[in-house]
Design a protein around this motif. Structure first.
Motif, short mmCIF file in Angstrom:
data_model
loop_
_atom_site.label_atom_id
_atom_site.label_comp_id
_atom_site.label_asym_id
_atom_site.label_seq_id
_atom_site.Cartn_x
_atom_site.Cartn_y
_atom_site.Cartn_z
N ILE A 617 22.40 -38.80 -15.89
CA ILE A 617 22.30 -38.93 -17.19
C ILE A 617 22.58 -37.49 -17.98
O ILE A 617 23.38 -37.00 -19.05
CB ILE A 617 21.76 -40.33 -18.56
N GLN A 618 21.88 -36.44 -17.07
CA GLN A 618 21.54 -35.65 -18.92
C GLN A 618 22.87 -34.51 -18.15
O GLN A 618 23.73 -33.55 -18.78
CB GLN A 618 20.55 -34.31 -17.94
N THR A 621 24.40 -35.28 -21.61
CA THR A 621 23.87 -34.59 -22.68
C THR A 621 23.77 -33.23 -22.16
O THR A 621 23.72 -32.87 -23.28
CB THR A 621 22.50 -35.69 -22.43
N LEU A 622 23.55 -32.88 -21.43
CA LEU A 622 23.68 -31.15 -21.16
C LEU A 622 24.69 -30.76 -20.17
O LEU A 622 24.21 -29.80 -21.38
CB LEU A 622 21.92 -31.29 -20.47
N PHE A 711 24.69 -50.36 -23.94
CA PHE A 711 24.79 -49.20 -23.12
C PHE A 711 25.89 -48.86 -22.53
O PHE A 711 26.23 -47.65 -22.07
CB PHE A 711 23.59 -48.65 -22.58
N ARG A 714 28.52 -47.57 -24.66
CA ARG A 714 28.33 -46.87 -24.91
C ARG A 714 28.40 -45.21 -23.84
O ARG A 714 29.86 -44.69 -23.95
CB ARG A 714 26.72 -46.49 -25.53
N LEU A 715 29.08 -46.20 -22.60
CA LEU A 715 28.99 -44.77 -20.93
C LEU A 715 30.32 -44.89 -21.49
O LEU A 715 30.77 -43.69 -21.00
CB LEU A 715 28.29 -45.64 -20.03
N ASN A 789 26.91 -38.16 -26.77
CA ASN A 789 26.03 -38.82 -26.44
C ASN A 789 25.68 -37.19 -26.19
O ASN A 789 24.25 -36.75 -25.09
CB ASN A 789 26.36 -38.90 -24.76
N ASP A 791 23.14 -33.71 -25.64
CA ASP A 791 21.94 -33.77 -26.73
C ASP A 791 21.79 -32.07 -27.08
O ASP A 791 21.85 -30.85 -26.39
CB ASP A 791 20.58 -34.15 -25.22
N THR A 794 18.87 -29.51 -26.84
CA THR A 794 18.75 -27.84 -26.82
C THR A 794 19.42 -26.59 -26.87
O THR A 794 19.09 -25.60 -25.47
CB THR A 794 18.83 -28.61 -25.28
N PRO A 834 17.17 -34.58 -32.29
CA PRO A 834 17.62 -35.46 -31.48
C PRO A 834 18.92 -36.51 -32.20
O PRO A 834 18.68 -36.56 -33.69
CB PRO A 834 16.30 -36.61 -31.53
N SER A 835 19.51 -36.54 -30.91
CA SER A 835 20.46 -37.93 -31.64
C SER A 835 21.67 -36.91 -32.49
O SER A 835 22.08 -37.66 -33.31
CB SER A 835 20.18 -38.81 -32.14
N CYS B 9 17.40 -48.15 -23.46
CA CYS B 9 18.37 -46.96 -22.61
C CYS B 9 18.73 -45.82 -23.71
O CYS B 9 19.03 -44.65 -23.34
CB CYS B 9 19.65 -47.92 -22.13
N ASN B 10 18.78 -45.92 -25.17
CA ASN B 10 18.76 -44.82 -25.81
C ASN B 10 18.17 -43.51 -25.70
O ASN B 10 18.91 -42.49 -25.69
CB ASN B 10 19.17 -45.16 -26.57
N PHE B 13 18.99 -40.10 -23.57
CA PHE B 13 19.87 -39.38 -24.14
C PHE B 13 19.71 -38.95 -24.99
O PHE B 13 19.52 -37.56 -25.12
CB PHE B 13 21.04 -40.27 -25.78
N ASN B 14 17.80 -38.70 -25.18
CA ASN B 14 17.14 -38.02 -26.13
C ASN B 14 15.98 -37.63 -25.64
O ASN B 14 15.15 -37.36 -26.09
CB ASN B 14 16.83 -38.48 -27.00
N ASN B 16 15.50 -34.87 -23.33
CA ASN B 16 15.42 -33.84 -22.13
C ASN B 16 14.10 -33.27 -22.49
O ASN B 16 13.98 -31.92 -22.01
CB ASN B 16 17.16 -33.11 -22.59
N LEU B 29 21.05 -43.85 -13.26
CA LEU B 29 20.40 -44.54 -13.98
C LEU B 29 20.06 -46.29 -13.49
O LEU B 29 18.94 -46.99 -14.10
CB LEU B 29 22.58 -45.12 -14.61
N GLY B 50 9.80 -36.40 -35.86
CA GLY B 50 11.04 -36.39 -36.43
C GLY B 50 12.11 -37.27 -34.66
O GLY B 50 13.61 -36.36 -33.99
N LYS B 51 11.88 -38.35 -34.66
CA LYS B 51 11.87 -38.93 -33.24
C LYS B 51 12.09 -37.80 -32.00
O LYS B 51 12.72 -38.51 -30.82
CB LYS B 51 13.19 -39.54 -33.51
#
Lengths: 1127, 174
Positions: A617-618, A621-622, A711, A714-715, A789, A791, A794, A834-835, B9-10, B13-14, B16, B29, B50-51
């Motif tokens: 998944i990174q 996100t990364l 999900f 979303r992907l 998505n 992140d 970072t 975050p998000s 699941c969400n 995404f957060n 890391n 996954l 801050g979640k």
């Protein structure tokens, strides 16, 4: 399938096949299958096992053939079907799986009562097949059949009628959700997701509620937590908050929610939603007395006590204009965003505005009570709350007091309220300054202090506290010393959050000093953690990243890009030294990767990212924003490094690229891997999601069904997915190896594999024609349908999220260096939370709009390339339409226009200017093509006389485009020369701006232009010959066009050659001084007060400089390839 | 300062700031989704101000007869939030769920033999090394199978250490 007579002998044949497959011995398995088929030639099981073997050994087509043969005979054996489905799923043939199971279920049912059980089991699989395909309507129909057919006991498939009933409910809810989404987006729901006869989503929700309520009344119970929470969610989605509250408070709630604390919380938040803030507060306090550290509950408590102080991300108002606030809690919206599809329901503010002084006093008193509770009786708070072993550290009420102070300041700001925030922060620091999380906890509060005086005061207070602690620990135990050090580190972090010491507008010296201060403190950590595992976080690991940030800030203050380089190298060296001891410090690695990306060293950047073992998944996100930019921007033939702890970081080994010279055309294994891995994330999930969804149905995890569906959507809609599909297609077009190592089918044959061959227009045309298939015009990404998505939290403070798409990220950084290179006050950045990529703020909004436009532009490019080279086909967007769409994207996007002032040095192009060049290029291509088509003799016998009057002349359009493109290349080229001269003082390492501009121009517009010119010249030659024969003379217009094309080719060739010459000479010069570059740099830096640098820095800087030389060499080759293609 | 809630699941995404830690594995996954589809009550996220993701635990219940037990598949705390007993809190909740919801005999977990920090931590929480599993991890590293008995195991039979190491293929589950 004929029956087996001797089961035992059959087993003896089949068992070894399974064993061979289990041990991944595909060849052996296939051989065994062949032998078994000789004895049992008609056996379906052996055939599908063979298909599995074929599939696993890469013979996907053959595997599918075998499976097709088998399913043509309508097998009903579960195992045969299961194995066949595995092969079909791997090939994405979900519809075939469905029809296979439908046929099997029907066949079993037709065999009468004897096979009734099997028929039921197969029908169960039909349901699963519809789940895979997101066919919500059909799955509901099947669930109804299953429900009718099964009795109260557990049925043939191990599932009760009650559970089938819930399958119906969930299928209905999915349809309601799809209908709500369609309504809000204005686009029709995907086929099969909503009923054919349109039914209002509200009606579907009511229907689902009716079914659940009947179930609850009939049995006086519900299946469990999952069923209960779906029920609550459906009530909430309909706005029936009182009913939901009654349900939770009643006996059903008691039996389904087994953890009393969770039930209490749910009651509280439902009370708040219904507007009864007092009841909510009361329930929350009751829960907090048992668990005073629950941060979500503490915040909701403050929201309820002081609703006027809620900071909404989006102001909302109910119809009469009164302000409302929407309580936030993880327990609501649990069902995968069912209720998210509806407008938020908030509670109205009380008449007094919800921020009266006595309410503040009450809140403070409650928090202090909880604070005391944490301190005095941790043992009373149950297991895991300090009840056993070491007491749990409970910082909740303490931080809530800081939150309260800030709320007070926000409502009626004054010097006093600001001073109160400072005091609250200091008090928290006094208690928790030694914890690593302290700076993170306080970040948002400190970021809110914008007043200069308060910030200075706080910084002084923090420093004083930290000093006192350090002095006290001076002679104490190591533990105490470490705690004191942590306090100092935290104070340094918070001071940086406050933007102190002020570095902007003060030149590089102040920033270098700040970096020194961080590193001096960092050095004190070393003796305290000599025995620390290298994989663990060190006590002061935040500091090198802060020092690097200060040095990049210095790089932001220099008058020219060239002068910024030594400070960026100093930052890189600082990080490299620290990474020697602490090789897995993520913030340090990420900062180092960003610096390498900015300085033209893609392999180094990738090595840093892979060292962190970024995967799965990174990749979304990364890697999307940390790895894709360097590998898309810079040509490289380096092999991808191994990931994780095994990976060597740059400087720890010679760069792998140094062994072999860059190839012409530049197939890039790093790029190919990054694109393939990222695509695999999305494509694997789109294939596999159905399996876990069906598992959730089977286990009765209904909220997860809704969540997994959200999900999956979303992907599928991920912006990263759109980006990698577009970039793969572009890389394929330009023969850069985007799909070279892509797993699975679909890679355009022969596109990337021939990347070592010299570029030719024909090869590019053929590749583009294949590439457009994966970026269909009608699927062009749009802002409203994309999900973001990334992140972003970072990212280093000095590397804001780029708006130009990953391929232009380094260039955009350099083009706006002073604005980007600001390393302080991370918490004030819109993207630090975050998000944040999907947050509601205006910056996030415009970032998404820009990214979507950039992705759409890239998506259309393969079509433009194909069209410009004269390729047509049903999948190619016609060139005129593609160009118009590029122009529309440019007009509609918020990308700032290019600066019109003329700066002293040739200015770098911004994203808009580069996209404008594409528009110009493809418009010119269109004009030339249209003129060529109208030239008599080009078609089938066009009339000559009409030609003479044609007013159309594409020559000037072409000439303008060529001038613009070559101009941008020449500007970058001359800038590069000047930068190299300036760089002599520190060893000649170049900034990345002009280089990135050249890299982009050479790879894309110049290559495509050269290919177009080659094509047109060939066409013109044929036409001229025809006309010379036919009319006995040359046509003036034709001649003019031929001359324009020849001139363009000459101009492009000259520009490319000039770039090639500069790059080659820079490369030669750099290679000549390779050994001394690091020494020159270190000397330069030491004179300016930076350093000292250790072995880590030396090795990493040497590797970075070497890799930049490789990049220069690759770019020089790219330039000569363009020149060759053009002339 | 923790909000404990179910893992969703969400969160993928957060998470890391937890998963960028090299000692924390990022799985594919289907791995996470299978846990969520089967044992959502065992998958918990600890969320901070801050979640921010602070740490999480993933687990399951499995086994037969007296070997019916809770299993800790992954427990991890982000580097920013260590030394606050958060792991202990997460473990305590998993034990509570194993005891009260699933009526298990014991809880077990696997840990790299080289990860002495984690091993010592589990010891403090009452776990013992029940047996060694040779070559369990990629790279051929051995694992310790650590266990803690729950009240249902009155005779504490589940925590009598085995002297002989076993091989991964001899494990009862996985």
């Amino acid at each position: 399938m004929p029956p087996i007579k001797d089961i035992e002998s059959f087993e003896r044949k089949v068992r070894p096949i399974y064993d061979a497959l289990d041990s991944r011995n595909w060849k052996g398995a296939l051989k065994l299958c062949q032998q078994a088929l000789q004895k049992y030639p008609e056996n379906d099981l052996i055939k599908v096992l063979k298909a599995i073997g074929l599939d696993r050994s890469g013979k996907r087509e053959e595997a599918n053939q075998v499976v097709d043969e088998v399913i043509a005979t309508t097998p009903i054996d579960e195992q045969v079907l299961r194995l066949a489905a595995m092969v079909l799923r791997g090939s994405g043939r979900l519809a075939t799986i469905t029809s296979m199971y439908e046929a099997a279920a029907a066949a079993a049912a037709a065999q009468g009562p004897g096979q009734a059980e099997l028929a039921q089991v197969l029908l169960n699989d039909v349901f699963g097949a519809h789940v895979r395909e997101s066919a919500f309507v059909k799955q509901q129909q099947v669930a109804m059949k299953l429900s009718k057919a099964s009795g109260p006991a557990v049925g043939a498939a191990g599932i009760t009628a009650e559970r089938y009933g819930w399958w119906i409910v969930v299928s209905l809810l999915l349809q309601a959700r799809a209908a709500l989404r369609a309504r809000s987006s204005g686009r029709p729901a995907p086929p099969g997701q909503v009923p054919a006869i349109s039914l209002e989503p509200e009606k579907m929700l009511a229907l689902a509620e009716g079914m659940m309520s009947r179930q609850a009344t009939k049995d006086k119970k519900l299946e469990g937590y999952e069923a209960f929470m779906v029920y609550v969610d459906v009530l909430l989605a309909q706005g029936k908050i009182a009913e939901a509250l009654a349900l939770v408070a009643g006996s059903l709630g008691e039996s389904c929610i087994r953890l009393p604390a969770e039930r209490l919380q749910l009651r509280a938040v439902l009370a708040a939603l219904s507007g009864d803030l007092a009841a909510c507060a009361e329930a929350l306090v009751e829960g907090l007395r048992l668990n005073p550290d629950d941060w979500g509950a503490l915040l909701l408590l403050l929201d309820c006590l002081l609703p006027g102080t809620v900071q909404a991300s989006k102001p909302s108002a109910i119809s009469d204009g009164a302000q409302v606030f929407t309580p936030q809690h993880p327990l609501i919206l649990i069902s995968g965003g069912l209720a998210e599809q509806l407008p938020p329901r908030g509670a109205p503010l009380p008449a007094d505005g919800g921020a009266a002084p006595d309410a503040f006093q009450r809140a403070e008193a409650l928090l202090k009570e909880l604070q005391t509770l944490c301190k005095e009786s941790p043992a009373a708070l149950g297991p895991g709350q300090g009840g056993d072993g070491k007491p749990m550290i409970m910082r909740g009420p303490d931080l809530a007091l800081v939150d309260l102070a800030l709320r007070r300041h926000r409502v009626a700001p004054s010097a006093d309220t600001e001073a109160a925030v400072v005091d609250a922060v200091l008090s928290y620091f006094r208690t928790y300054g030694h914890l690593v999380s302290c700076a993170v906890d306080l970040r948002t509060y400190v970021a809110a202090l914008t007043g200069g005086e308060a910030a200075e005061q706080l910084a002084m207070g923090l420093a004083a506290e930290a000093e006192v602690a350090a002095a006290a620990a001076g002679t104490g135990e190591k533990v105490e010393k470490l705690k004191a050090l942590r306090r100092q580190v935290c104070a340094a972090q918070l001071r940086d959050e406050l933007g102190l010491p002020r570095l902007e507008g003060r030149g590089p010296v102040a920033a270098v000093e700040a970096a020194q201060a961080f590193m001096t403190l960092y050095a004190t950590a070393r003796p305290l953690q000599e025995d620390l595992d290298s994989r663990e976080r060190g006590a002061a690991d935040e500091l090198p990243a802060l020092a690097a940030a200060a040095l990049v800030t210095a790089a932001g203050t220099t008058p020219s890009d060239a002068e910024a380089v030594p400070y960026m190298l100093a930052a890189y060296g600082t990080l490299a030294d620290a990474l020697r001891d602490r090789p897995y410090g993520a913030a340090m690695r990420i900062a180092a990767a960003e610096l390498a990306a900015l300085l033209g060293a893609p392999a180094a950047a990738a090595a840093h990212v892979y060292k962190l073992d970024v995967k799965h998944i990174q990749m979304d996100t990364l890697a999307s924003h940390l790895l894709l930019p360097p590998v898309l921007t810079w040509p490289s033939v380096a092999a991808p490094p191994p990931a994780g702890p095994a990976a060597q970081a740059p400087g720890e080994a010679a760069p792998s690229a140094s062994s072999s010279g860059p190839a012409a055309g530049g197939s890039s294994p790093l790029l190919a891997k990054a694109l393939a891995d990222t695509r695999a994330l999305f494509e694997d999930h789109s294939r596999d999601a159905g399996e876990t969804l069906f598992t959730a149905y089977n286990h009765g995890m209904y909220t997860k069904v809704l969540e997994f569906t959200a999900f999956r959507e979303r992907l599928a809609a991920a912006h990263t997915y759109a980006v990698v599909r577009a970039e793969s297609a572009i890389a394929d077009c330009l023969l850069r190896g985007g799909a070279a190592t892509m797993s699975g089918a679909g890679a355009p044959a022969g596109s990337a594999s021939n990347s070592d061959a010299p570029l030719s227009a024909d090869a590019i045309r053929a590749a583009a024609l294949a590439a457009v298939k994966s970026v269909k015009g009608e699927d062009t990404p749009k802002k409203d349908s994309l999900r973001f998505n990334w992140d972003l939290s970072t990212r280093p403070t000095w590397s804001p999220p780029c708006t130009a798409g990953p391929s232009l990220q380094p260039l955009q950084w350099w083009a706006s260096r002073p604005a980007c290179a600001r390393g302080q006050a991370y918490g004030r950045r819109w993207w630090s939370a975050p998000s944040s990529a999907e947050s509601a703020g205006p910056e996030a909004e415009s970032w998404r709009a820009a990214q979507a436009a950039a992705a759409a532009h890239r998506w259309l490019l393969p079509h433009c390339i194909a069209g410009a080279l004269g390729a047509t086909g049903p999948e190619v967007v016609p060139l005129r339409e593609a160009v118009d769409r590029l122009q529309m994207l440019l007009d509609g996007s918020a990308v700032p226009a290019a600066s019109t002032s003329s700066p002293p040095a040739p200015h770098l192009c911004n994203e808009r200017a580069l996209r404008q060049l594409d528009v110009q290029l493809y418009r010119a291509a269109l004009a030339v093509q249209e003129e060529l088509q109208q030239v008599p003799g080009s078609g089938n016998g066009a009339v000559d006389t009409a030609a003479a009057q044609l007013p159309l002349s594409s020559g000037s359009t072409l000439s303008e485009a060529v001038t613009a493109i070559c101009g941008a290349a020449e500007a970058a080229n001359s800038r590069l020369g000047a930068e190299a001269a300036a760089g002599e003082a520190w060893g000649g390492v170049l900034p990345g701006g002009a280089l990135a501009q050249l890299a982009h121009l050479l790879r894309e517009p110049m290559t495509v232009l050269a290919a177009c010119l080659q094509t047109w010249q060939a066409t013109l030659k044929v036409l001229q010959k025809k006309r010379a024969k036919g009319a006995g003379g040359q046509d003036g217009q034709l001649q003019a066009l031929a001359a324009a094309v020849a001139a363009a080719a000459e101009k492009l060739g000259t520009a490319a050659r000039a770039c090639g010459d500069t790059l080659a000479s820079l490369k030669a010069a750099a290679a000549g001084r390779a050994a001394s570059v690091t020494e020159a740099l270190l000397h330069f830096l030491q004179e300016r007060g930076a350093g000292p640098f250790g072995h880590g820095a030396r090795a990493a800087l040497t590797a970075l400089a070497k890799e930049q030389v490789l990049t220069l060499a690759a770019l020089a080759q790219a330039a000569s390839a363009v020149a060759k293609l053009a002339l | 300062m923790t909000t404990l809630r179910r893992f969703t699941c969400n969160d993928l995404f957060n998470y890391n700031n937890v998963n960028l830690d090299i000692l924390t594995e990022t799985y594919n996954l289907p791995f996470y989704l299978t846990y969520l589809a089967k044992w959502p009550e065992y998958c918990l996220m600890a969320e901070g101000p801050g979640k921010q993701a602070m740490g999480y635990i993933l687990g399951k219940a499995e086994g037969e007869g007296e070997l019916w037990h809770g299993h800790v598949t992954a427990v991890t705390v982000g580097p920013d939030f260590r030394r606050q007993s958060l792991a202990q809190k997460l473990m305590a909740i998993l034990e509570e769920i194993s005891e009260k919801v699933h009526d298990c005999y014991f809880v077990d977990l696997f840990v790299r033999k080289s990860n002495s920090v984690a091993i010592n931590m589990y010891r403090k929480f009452g776990y013992i090394v029940y047996r060694t599993v040779t070559g369990y991890y990629s790279g051929d590293e051995d694992a310790y199978d650590m266990r803690k008995a729950l009240p249902r195991d009155v005779g504490r039979k589940s925590v009598v250490p085995l002297k002989k190491a076993i091989r991964p293929e001899d494990l009862e589950w996985e």
